[in-house]
Structures are given as C-alpha cells and as structure tokens.
Design a protein around this motif. Structure first.
Motif, PDB file in Angstrom:
ATOM      1  N   TYR A 106       4.415   2.687 -13.957  1.00  0.00           N
ATOM      2  CA  TYR A 106       3.626   3.532 -13.066  1.00  0.00           C
ATOM      3  C   TYR A 106       2.922   2.716 -11.994  1.00  0.00           C
ATOM      4  O   TYR A 106       2.673   3.199 -10.892  1.00  0.00           O
ATOM      5  CB  TYR A 106       2.621   4.380 -13.851  1.00  0.00           C
ATOM      6  N   GLN A 109       5.793   1.501  -9.489  1.00  0.00           N
ATOM      7  CA  GLN A 109       6.206   2.597  -8.615  1.00  0.00           C
ATOM      8  C   GLN A 109       5.273   2.732  -7.418  1.00  0.00           C
ATOM      9  O   GLN A 109       5.714   2.970  -6.285  1.00  0.00           O
ATOM     10  CB  GLN A 109       6.253   3.905  -9.403  1.00  0.00           C
ATOM     11  N   GLU A 110       3.969   2.576  -7.658  1.00  0.00           N
ATOM     12  CA  GLU A 110       3.008   2.662  -6.553  1.00  0.00           C
ATOM     13  C   GLU A 110       3.178   1.486  -5.598  1.00  0.00           C
ATOM     14  O   GLU A 110       3.046   1.641  -4.371  1.00  0.00           O
ATOM     15  CB  GLU A 110       1.576   2.695  -7.105  1.00  0.00           C
ATOM     16  N   LYS A 113       6.228   2.256  -3.493  1.00  0.00           N
ATOM     17  CA  LYS A 113       5.920   3.294  -2.506  1.00  0.00           C
ATOM     18  C   LYS A 113       5.133   2.728  -1.332  1.00  0.00           C
ATOM     19  O   LYS A 113       5.272   3.185  -0.194  1.00  0.00           O
ATOM     20  CB  LYS A 113       5.144   4.427  -3.171  1.00  0.00           C
ATOM     21  N   SER A 195      -1.138   8.113 -10.084  1.00  0.00           N
ATOM     22  CA  SER A 195      -0.084   8.349 -11.072  1.00  0.00           C
ATOM     23  C   SER A 195      -0.621   8.301 -12.489  1.00  0.00           C
ATOM     24  O   SER A 195      -0.018   8.862 -13.411  1.00  0.00           O
ATOM     25  CB  SER A 195       1.039   7.319 -10.911  1.00  0.00           C
ATOM     26  N   SER A 196      -1.742   7.631 -12.691  1.00  0.00           N
ATOM     27  CA  SER A 196      -2.359   7.551 -14.019  1.00  0.00           C
ATOM     28  C   SER A 196      -3.438   8.593 -14.224  1.00  0.00           C
ATOM     29  O   SER A 196      -4.046   8.652 -15.295  1.00  0.00           O
ATOM     30  CB  SER A 196      -2.969   6.153 -14.233  1.00  0.00           C
ATOM     31  N   ARG A 197      -3.702   9.380 -13.158  1.00  0.00           N
ATOM     32  CA  ARG A 197      -4.766  10.386 -13.203  1.00  0.00           C
ATOM     33  C   ARG A 197      -6.120   9.755 -13.528  1.00  0.00           C
ATOM     34  O   ARG A 197      -6.946  10.338 -14.232  1.00  0.00           O
ATOM     35  CB  ARG A 197      -4.430  11.486 -14.201  1.00  0.00           C
TER      36      ARG A 197
END
Length: 269
Positions: A106, A109-110, A113, A195-197
């Motif tokens: 996660y 991915q950031e 991006k 993404s991890s909230r």
C-alpha cells in the motif's frame, strides 16, 4: 547535502523519538543532552507515569539481500555520490531503490502513483534508520523529500500499532514552526495515508478552535501541530500524548529561533 545523526534507543522506551531537523547545521539539536539536563534539573521530582500505556512496536526494518550484499566500500561510494554524511553508532546501510526498503504494497502503490523514480538522499539513508525505530536527526536542503523521509515510516508505524480507543490521542505527532509548513505536511500525510485510512488533523493558531477540537475528539492517528496551539489543546484536555510513540520535530532549528523551546520540551516530556 544530507547529514544524519543516529542514536540507539531502548526498544521498550516510551521516550524514543524520530527527530528531523531543518536545513541548517543546527538541525534538531533540541534533543541535545544539555537541554534535557537543564529541563530535568528544573523539575527534579517529576516522574513519568508509564502505567497503563499501550505497548507498541517500532522496529519494522528488514535489510534486503541487495543492501546486505553491499560492501563497506560500496556503501562509502554511494554516500559520497549522494553527498550523505552520517554520524552515530551502527548506522544502517542506505537503500538504493524503493524495493530495498521493504515497504508494504500500500505504501509502494502511493510512491508509484506519485511518479518517484528513486529515493532522495535523505530518504535513502533516513528510511532504514526511521523504520528501525532509531533516534534520528536529519539535515537536508529544502525540497529534498524530508517530509516523506519521516511520513512514510510513520504510516508503517501507525498501521502496526493497536487501533485507537475512545479518548486516545495521536500515535504520531509532527511539530512544525508555522501554519504554512504544518498545512504542507498535512497534505502529504493525507495523500500517502489515504490507502491505509489513516486519519490526521492539523492544529495551529490564528483560526477558530472548534473544527480542530472536533477532529481531535473523533480520534486521529497523526497530528501535525504548531507548538503553541498544541500546548493550548493539551491544557484544555482536548487531546493527550499518551499514545504518541513517533515524534517529529520539523525545522526544529527554526522553532528554537522563534522561541518555542519551552513548548517543545513540554511536548517531548
């Protein structure tokens, strides 16, 4: 040019911090022994109440095979090429790629991006140290990726801790000298923590307290704050620091120049 000072910490200590200094050589020296001694001498009877504190983990770094294979000569050549200077005991080897860090998917991915190609100098050396839970002072130029050097390990740190209970304060505390810098840091924390909230809030003076108080009462894992407003929120019992196990002083030298040393010492204690 980047410069690092790393100090080993007791893995069970609730006093360990991740301190990142500003762009001057003075850096994050608020952690100096003289400052701590002076403060402790002023309150000789003060004791830390560690009863009931939530246990936490802080060492998440596993050296990748490619980093482990680097010889001392390889490490020295890489540091010279990236203009990295290190001081301290048992400083881990720098990483050359994002894959070497061992970040969870996660986080990677950031990073993808965001379009980053390789770690900056402060990230290459700072990430292994921060992920190991080491005390760290990092000095780097503006625009060198310093915020992500501490925010990405902070996200990993938060996700490894027990979830917040009602009434808990933050797990990560970032102190910044100005509203403008605090807001910039929050933008990065929101982007890479989405993404991890992971919830965050930014508290600073010069605006109504209501929205900031509501965020704190709902519970947030990351608080980015200016020293004065943080002390105000603590004095008003709108938050507490009992869950803080990852502390960042961004541009610590500038905070000291602005006269925030008493507030910084209170926050650290």
């Amino acid at each position: 040019m980047s410069r690092y000072d790393s100090r080993s910490g007791d893995p069970t200590s609730y006093r360990d911090v991740e301190g990142f200094g500003g762009a001057s050589a003075y850096g994050g020296s608020v952690r100096s022994l003289s400052s701590r001694r002076d403060y402790d001498a002023a309150e000789p009877t003060r004791k830390l109440d560690l009863d009931g504190l939530t246990p936490f983990e802080k060492n998440f770094y596993v050296e990748s095979p490619s980093v482990a294979e680097m010889s001392e000569t390889d490490v020295e050549e890489y540091r010279q090429r990236r203009e990295i200077t290190v001081e301290g005991r048992d400083v881990p080897k720098p990483v050359k790629s994002f894959a070497d860090v061992g970040y969870p998917d996660y986080v990677l991915q950031e990073i993808t991006k965001a379009g980053f190609v390789e770690p900056t100098a402060i990230q290459a050396q700072g990430w292994p140290m921060a992920l190991k839970g080491r005390d760290l002072i990092g000095i780097a130029e503006t625009g060198s990726g310093k915020s992500l050097a501490y925010l990405l390990p902070a996200i990993v740190h938060v996700n490894a801790q027990p979830i917040l209970a009602p009434g808990d304060g933050p797990i990560v505390l970032v102190l910044a000298p100005t509203r403008e810098l605090a807001v910039q840091i929050q933008q990065e924390a929101a982007k890479f923590g989405a993404s991890s909230r992971i919830k965050n809030t930014c508290i600073y003076g010069g605006v109504p307290k209501g929205p900031q108080v509501r965020d704190l009462q709902k519970g947030v894992e990351i608080v980015i704050a200016t020293p004065g407003r943080l002390i105000d929120m603590l004095d008003s019992h709108h938050t507490n620091l009992r869950r803080v196990t990852y502390l960042v002083l961004d541009e610590a030298d500038r905070m000291l120049d602005m006269g925030f040393e008493p507030q910084i010492l209170v926050a650290q204690n």
